[in-house]
Design an enzyme around this catalytic site. Structure first.
Site, PDB file in Angstrom:
ATOM      1  N   HIS B  45       0.763  -1.120   0.190  1.00 51.88           N
ATOM      2  CA  HIS B  45      -0.080   0.052  -0.068  1.00 51.88           C
ATOM      3  C   HIS B  45       0.828   1.195  -0.046  1.00 51.88           C
ATOM      4  O   HIS B  45       0.560   2.200  -0.754  1.00 51.88           O
ATOM      5  CB  HIS B  45      -0.998   0.044   1.397  1.00 51.88           C
ATOM      6  CG  HIS B  45      -2.123   1.022   1.297  1.00 51.88           C
ATOM      7  ND1 HIS B  45      -3.206   0.947   0.539  1.00 51.88           N
ATOM      8  CD2 HIS B  45      -1.938   2.268   1.794  1.00 51.88           C
ATOM      9  CE1 HIS B  45      -3.827   1.830   0.835  1.00 51.88           C
ATOM     10  NE2 HIS B  45      -3.258   2.860   1.350  1.00 51.88           N
ATOM     11  N   GLU B  89      -8.498   7.596  -4.768  1.00 51.47           N
ATOM     12  CA  GLU B  89      -8.001   6.771  -4.008  1.00 51.47           C
ATOM     13  C   GLU B  89      -9.005   5.753  -3.345  1.00 51.47           C
ATOM     14  O   GLU B  89      -9.914   5.974  -3.308  1.00 51.47           O
ATOM     15  CB  GLU B  89      -7.512   7.394  -2.788  1.00 51.47           C
ATOM     16  CG  GLU B  89      -6.197   6.730  -1.959  1.00 51.47           C
ATOM     17  CD  GLU B  89      -5.465   7.323  -1.081  1.00 51.47           C
ATOM     18  OE1 GLU B  89      -4.354   7.740  -1.462  1.00 51.47           O
ATOM     19  OE2 GLU B  89      -5.851   7.950   0.102  1.00 51.47           O
ATOM     20  N   HIS B  91     -10.457   2.754  -1.024  1.00 52.35           N
ATOM     21  CA  HIS B  91     -10.511   2.275   0.365  1.00 52.35           C
ATOM     22  C   HIS B  91     -11.557   1.004   0.181  1.00 52.35           C
ATOM     23  O   HIS B  91     -12.567   0.817   0.983  1.00 52.35           O
ATOM     24  CB  HIS B  91     -11.283   3.418   1.275  1.00 52.35           C
ATOM     25  CG  HIS B  91     -10.468   3.827   2.403  1.00 52.35           C
ATOM     26  ND1 HIS B  91     -11.103   3.953   3.535  1.00 52.35           N
ATOM     27  CD2 HIS B  91      -9.209   3.550   2.659  1.00 52.35           C
ATOM     28  CE1 HIS B  91     -10.096   4.321   4.437  1.00 52.35           C
ATOM     29  NE2 HIS B  91      -8.834   3.939   3.970  1.00 52.35           N
ATOM     30  N   ASP B 264      -0.777  15.351   4.964  1.00 51.40           N
ATOM     31  CA  ASP B 264      -1.959  14.667   5.627  1.00 51.40           C
ATOM     32  C   ASP B 264      -1.375  13.162   6.455  1.00 51.40           C
ATOM     33  O   ASP B 264      -0.433  12.711   5.617  1.00 51.40           O
ATOM     34  CB  ASP B 264      -3.238  14.417   5.188  1.00 51.40           C
ATOM     35  CG  ASP B 264      -3.013  13.356   3.977  1.00 51.40           C
ATOM     36  OD1 ASP B 264      -2.015  13.394   3.044  1.00 51.40           O
ATOM     37  OD2 ASP B 264      -3.647  12.352   4.054  1.00 51.40           O
ATOM     38  N   GLU B 308      -3.923   4.695  12.520  1.00 51.53           N
ATOM     39  CA  GLU B 308      -4.331   5.484  11.381  1.00 51.53           C
ATOM     40  C   GLU B 308      -5.525   6.522  11.792  1.00 51.53           C
ATOM     41  O   GLU B 308      -6.643   6.640  11.012  1.00 51.53           O
ATOM     42  CB  GLU B 308      -4.928   4.885  10.242  1.00 51.53           C
ATOM     43  CG  GLU B 308      -3.400   3.970   9.631  1.00 51.53           C
ATOM     44  CD  GLU B 308      -3.734   3.297   8.368  1.00 51.53           C
ATOM     45  OE1 GLU B 308      -4.769   3.157   7.773  1.00 51.53           O
ATOM     46  OE2 GLU B 308      -2.804   2.599   7.915  1.00 51.53           O
ATOM     47  N   GLN B 310      -8.161   9.483  12.123  1.00 52.25           N
ATOM     48  CA  GLN B 310      -8.189  10.120  10.903  1.00 52.25           C
ATOM     49  C   GLN B 310      -8.302  11.755  11.343  1.00 52.25           C
ATOM     50  O   GLN B 310      -8.116  12.159  12.664  1.00 52.25           O
ATOM     51  CB  GLN B 310      -9.674  10.255  10.264  1.00 52.25           C
ATOM     52  CG  GLN B 310      -9.944   8.689   9.958  1.00 52.25           C
ATOM     53  CD  GLN B 310      -9.311   8.318   8.633  1.00 52.25           C
ATOM     54  OE1 GLN B 310      -9.678   8.530   7.583  1.00 52.25           O
ATOM     55  NE2 GLN B 310      -8.138   7.527   8.683  1.00 52.25           N
ATOM     56  N   ASN B 528      -3.284   5.653  -7.460  1.00 52.90           N
ATOM     57  CA  ASN B 528      -3.308   4.869  -6.451  1.00 52.90           C
ATOM     58  C   ASN B 528      -3.387   3.489  -6.921  1.00 52.90           C
ATOM     59  O   ASN B 528      -4.047   3.239  -7.759  1.00 52.90           O
ATOM     60  CB  ASN B 528      -4.605   5.160  -5.269  1.00 52.90           C
ATOM     61  CG  ASN B 528      -4.830   4.336  -4.429  1.00 52.90           C
ATOM     62  OD1 ASN B 528      -5.687   3.706  -4.310  1.00 52.90           O
ATOM     63  ND2 ASN B 528      -3.902   4.189  -3.476  1.00 52.90           N
TER      64      ASN B 528
END
Lengths: 227, 729
Positions: B45, B89, B91, B264, B308, B310, B528
């Protein structure tokens, strides 16, 4: 008429509203922060849509406790003009400036689509550019727009002619399929008893330019600008 | 105390050989935190270790490209001193495990990739692939994903203006959620992530850090097994309200000169942001975990570095602007903490409670990251189908009615109606109104056109043609509203790259995409890669989703698909009646067979440039590209969009009717013009194939075989699928 917007954290339709006001008023509205305590001499206070404080509590409940709401209540008590749209309407009900509450949509889903609003009276500062019984198109975009009040309050609103707008078909009929969020008596917006405060769920500010799909909402802002 | 050995490294997703490399870089046994950092940075990833060698083949440069791949998002010059910043991207894995939060945080993550570069996000799109509608999990996944996208995007106040949805059983155990965000910034005010200035403070802003999402990137780099739902704790929880505050606070700070660099915290959180920022800047970085805002007590350095959680950002701030920056974040009630500083050591040093928990040289962490040229096997070519030998047992009218009600073509209104598509007041073409969404730029006459496209069944049958077609279709959809296509972002969703046939799909798709990008001057500026999209060995269809962006100098010139009465319908492009891999063949013929339609890039370019010219000069009043379902479906969609019908002329005698009306030959458009004869003369003079298809008007669609179907009946058939699937108990 000097207009201004109140920004609570999480409000997100302030730019749409500012564009609509600017178009009709010719000047940019003043932007007030929720922690301000003074309205700075505004004639028209606008509370735009969004998700104030994330709406993680009941929609509008947190914003109703913000410092500026004291000044907004005083403004209402003095007979000042207030427009609350979507989250702004929810905030006005949570603050007790307008009666009733906005419940979760009957479908339990967010609804983003055009709707038709029937003008219930055209003699107010908000609607005098429309005709009574006329419908106009507005954008609805909410998860909690299902207007609720007890039967006594609903009867009172109707008896005093304080229902501003109802969800209707294009031709003005009140019908279940036109009342997508399930509001009591198809109520989309209501007035305060002095007709100077209007709260409504759909967004007239998102249809003020034919390029964006129509200008049905523009007469509302033109009427305010001329007041 | 956990023992650090190869077996632990394997449980973190590293191979034995990769663990050996860690030992050699460190010259000692790594600590738990160090091993955690290596394992997430070297996950598929984060490292793109299987895909990088192929991605390099994609064209990324054109004069209007300001920043191509390698930054948080791609940046292109759109005129008027502005830049569009955009990326798509995936998810996918989180959205299977926990559909609502997986999709919601997918939206949140891609928004941050865009506003971290200084852009105000102005539009979201999403490309979704779900399993068989009848599969027991599909409904729950659709419901959660749609609610999650709406729940996040609606609250954060960025309109969701477009996207696409496909269904196929190969996504039963592995739905795809690809989220795209587009933002706008002054082109001389783009913020990058390379850290600079030894001694400068490292500042953490946004939400507090909790234990959610630990090893999310590792989870997203492995296949699913039957126990995948036990991985729910690796899925993060989104807070769109905080994201909204973070957008406003960051943009407010970006209007000053305080920020040196910003990134980010996405996949692999604090680890990837600090490692990448320091690595790109060629400096070292010290992180003091004790200063990191924490949501709960008792967290270890390992958990802090791998969380992770957010809505968090990492910034390098000018020391003399620290107070200014702090005051802005305090105004927005967001955490602001100085958690470290830049050094000249070239190392990342992490301290917690007086202990050094990690001390890693940054250069080898990235330079010696694994890079694999994995073996590939080509997808076997399929034999071409002869349309004359494929029987049509349905006829045109019934076939059309069935097709437009089928899962891949049915109305998506049920989905769009849950996404706020108008917030911001700049949406010119809402979902369904045109081939691409169109948004105006505030205060300017300029607008952007946006689309996402991919036809996975084409990619499965022939990945090279499929990759080419995905790029061409995105370019065509932008063209069909009158926009000049500028650049694209790609989201490469594939199965397990360790299987040669999967890696072969990947390599071939890249080849096809590269050829199309080159021929159409449509470079890749961000992207991505999502691999290991498999559950119990069942891979998804290869899905290289393309997010395209184009510009309209005068947004009032944009056209939609809706027919108005008394116009002539003209078909642009060449029709051979290609039924291989068509939806008609699948839905009516009951088989997924044959090769996909070939893409003639020269014709694609010529036809598109011609159509765009005549949209912008006002001749073309409505335009629709011809894709899934062919000509007849395209005409039906144009009619349903406005309620105005059409009468269609006879098809050429050398092509069977069903192949002409439902075939999926590429590079074609239907345009509505006032005078077909004059228009066709102009087309012929430009060597563009143009033929008259019919005339608009009335409330029915009248077919050349005598069949008639009312627009009302078409709409009823079109609108049935989603509510019937989702709103019944």
């Amino acid at each position: 008429m000097k207009a201004g917007l109140i920004i609570f954290p999480g409000i997100n339709r302030e730019r749409d509203m500012a564009i609509a006001l600017q178009n009709s008023f010719g000047t940019a509205p003043k932007m007030l922060w929720h922690k301000d305590t003074d309205l700075g001499g505004l004639d028209l206070v606008v509370i735009p849509g969004g998700f104030s404080f994330g709406d993680y509590l009941r929609c509008g409940a947190m914003a109703a406790q913000s410092p500026i709401m004291r000044a907004v209540k005083d403004h209402a008590d003095r007979g000042g003009y207030i427009l609350g749209v979507c989250n702004g309407f929810q905030i006005l009900t949570e603050a007790g400036i307008l009666p009733g509450a906005l419940l979760r949509n009957a479908s339990l889903r967010f609804l983003s689509m055009d709707c038709h609003l029937r003008v219930e009276r055209a003699d107010t500062v908000f609607t005098n550019r429309y005709q009574t019984g006329q419908t106009f198109r507005a954008v609805m975009a909410h998860g909690d727009g299902n207007y609720f009040a007890d039967a006594t309050m609903l009867d009172k609103l109707e008896a005093e002619n304080l229902v501003a707008l109802r969800y209707a078909t294009r031709t003005g009929e009140i019908a279940a399929e036109a009342n997508r969020n399930g509001s009591a008596r198809a109520i989309a917006g209501i007035y305060s008893p002095n007709l100077r405060v209007l709260g409504l769920m759909p967004h007239p500010e998102d249809l003020v330019d034919p390029l964006m799909g129509g200008a049905d909402g523009k007469p509302l802002f033109d009427a305010l600008a001329a007041a | 105390m956990t023992e650090i050995n190869e077996s632990l490294a394997r449980s973190f997703g590293l191979t034995g050989e990769e663990f050996e490399r860690v030992l050699s870089i460190m010259g000692r046994t790594p600590t738990l935190t160090e091993l955690g950092i290596f394992s997430v940075m070297w996950s598929e990833h984060c490292s793109y270790k299987s895909s990088r060698v192929w991605l390099k083949q994609l064209p990324t440069k054109r004069p209007w490209v300001i920043h191509g791949p390698g930054e948080n998002a791609g940046v292109v010059d759109i005129g008027d001193g502005l830049a569009a910043i955009f990326k798509m991207e995936s998810h996918n894995h989180p959205s299977f495990i926990e559909p609502y939060q997986g999709a919601a945080t997918g939206v949140g993550g891609i928004l941050r990739d865009v506003f971290t570069m200084g852009a105000r996000p102005i539009a979201n799109l999403n490309a979704l692939r779900f399993g068989d509608p009848n599969h027991p999990k599909t409904r729950r996944i659709i419901d959660g994903v749609v609610r999650g996208i709406g729940g996040y995007g609606n609250c954060v106040g960025v309109p969701t203006v477009g996207g696409e949805i496909n269904f196929h059983p190969s996504y039963n155990g592995n739905p795809l959620v690809n989220a795209m965000t587009v933002g706008i910034a002054p082109k001389d005010r783009i913020f990058l992530s390379a850290a600079a200035g030894v001694g400068n403070p490292v500042v953490y802003v946004g939400s507090k850090t909790g234990r959610d999402g630990i090893h999310g990137a590792t989870m997203a780099s492995a296949e699913f097994a039957a126990d995948s739902e036990e991985k729910r704790p690796t899925v993060q929880v989104g807070d769109p309200f905080t994201e909204k505050l973070l957008i406003e606070a960051c943009l407010e700070l970006m209007a000053t000169d305080a920020i040196v660099a910003i990134q980010d915290m996405g996949a692999a959180g604090l680890t990837s942001s600090s490692v990448e920022m320091a690595g790109k800047g060629g400096v070292g970085i010290e992180i003091d975990i004790d200063a990191v805002p924490a949501r709960e007590t008792g967290m270890t350095a390992y958990e802090f570095m791998l969380s992770e959680s957010q809505e968090r950002m990492l910034m390098i701030i000018r020391p003399d602007r620290q107070d200014l920056a702090r005051s802005i974040f305090e105004k927005w009630d967001l955490d602001f903490a100085v958690i470290g500083r830049l050094t000249d050591t070239g190392r990342i040093v992490v301290r917690h409670q007086g202990q050094v928990e990690a001390d890693i040289p940054l250069a080898p962490l990235s330079d010696q990251a694994p890079l694999y040229t994995r073996p590939t096997v080509d997808t076997p070519k399929r034999e071409k189908l002869n349309p004359a030998r494929i029987e049509d047992r349905y006829g045109l009218t019934r076939g059309l009615e069935k097709l437009i009600g089928s899962p891949d073509l049915a109305s998506r209104a049920w989905v769009w109606d849950q996404y706020d598509s108008t917030v911001g007041g700049m949406t010119v073409k809402r979902p369904g109104a045109a081939d691409a969404a169109v948004v105006k730029l505030d205060g300017l006459s300029r607008g952007l056109a946006l689309t996402t496209d991919c036809t996975p069944r084409y990619c499965q049958a022939d990945p090279e043609t499929g990759g080419m077609q995905a790029v061409a279709e995105a370019w065509r959809n932008l063209t069909a509203v009158g926009a000049r296509p500028l650049a694209l972002t790609d989201n490469m969703n594939f199965g397990n790259p360790e299987k040669p046939e999967i890696m072969g799909q990947f390599a071939a798709a890249i080849r096809g995409m590269a050829a199309a990008c080159e021929a159409l001057d449509f470079p890749v500026v961000s992207g991505n890669v999502s691999l290991y999209n498999e559950t119990e060995g069942q891979a998804i269809l290869p899905t290289p989703a393309i997010g395209g962006l184009g510009v309209l100098d005068d947004v009032t010139k944009a056209v939609g698909i809706a027919l108005s009465p008394w116009l002539d319908l003209v078909l642009i492009g060449t029709t051979a009646g290609w039924l291989g891999q068509s939806l008609w063949l699948r839905e009516i013929g009951g088989r997924e067979d044959g090769p996909p339609p070939p893409v003639d890039l020269a014709a694609e370019r010529a036809n598109g440039d011609f159509v765009r010219t005549h949209i912008l000069n006002g001749t073309i009043r409505a335009c629709h590209d011809i894709s899934d379902g062919g000509i007849l479906v395209a005409v039906a969609e144009m009619a349903m969009a406005s309620g105005v019908g059409a009468r269609l002329s006879a098809h050429p005698p050398n092509i069977p009717g069903h192949a002409f009306w439902f075939g999926e030959d590429q590079g074609r458009y239907i345009v509505a013009v006032p005078d077909h004869a004059a228009f066709i003369r102009v087309a012929e003079a430009a060597n563009i194939p143009a033929t008259r298809l019919g005339t608009s008007g009335g409330q029915n669609l009248t077919l050349p075989d005598g069949g008639t179907i009312s627009i009302a009946a078409l709409r009823a058939a079109h609108e049935r699928f989603f509510p019937a699937l989702m709103d019944t108990v």
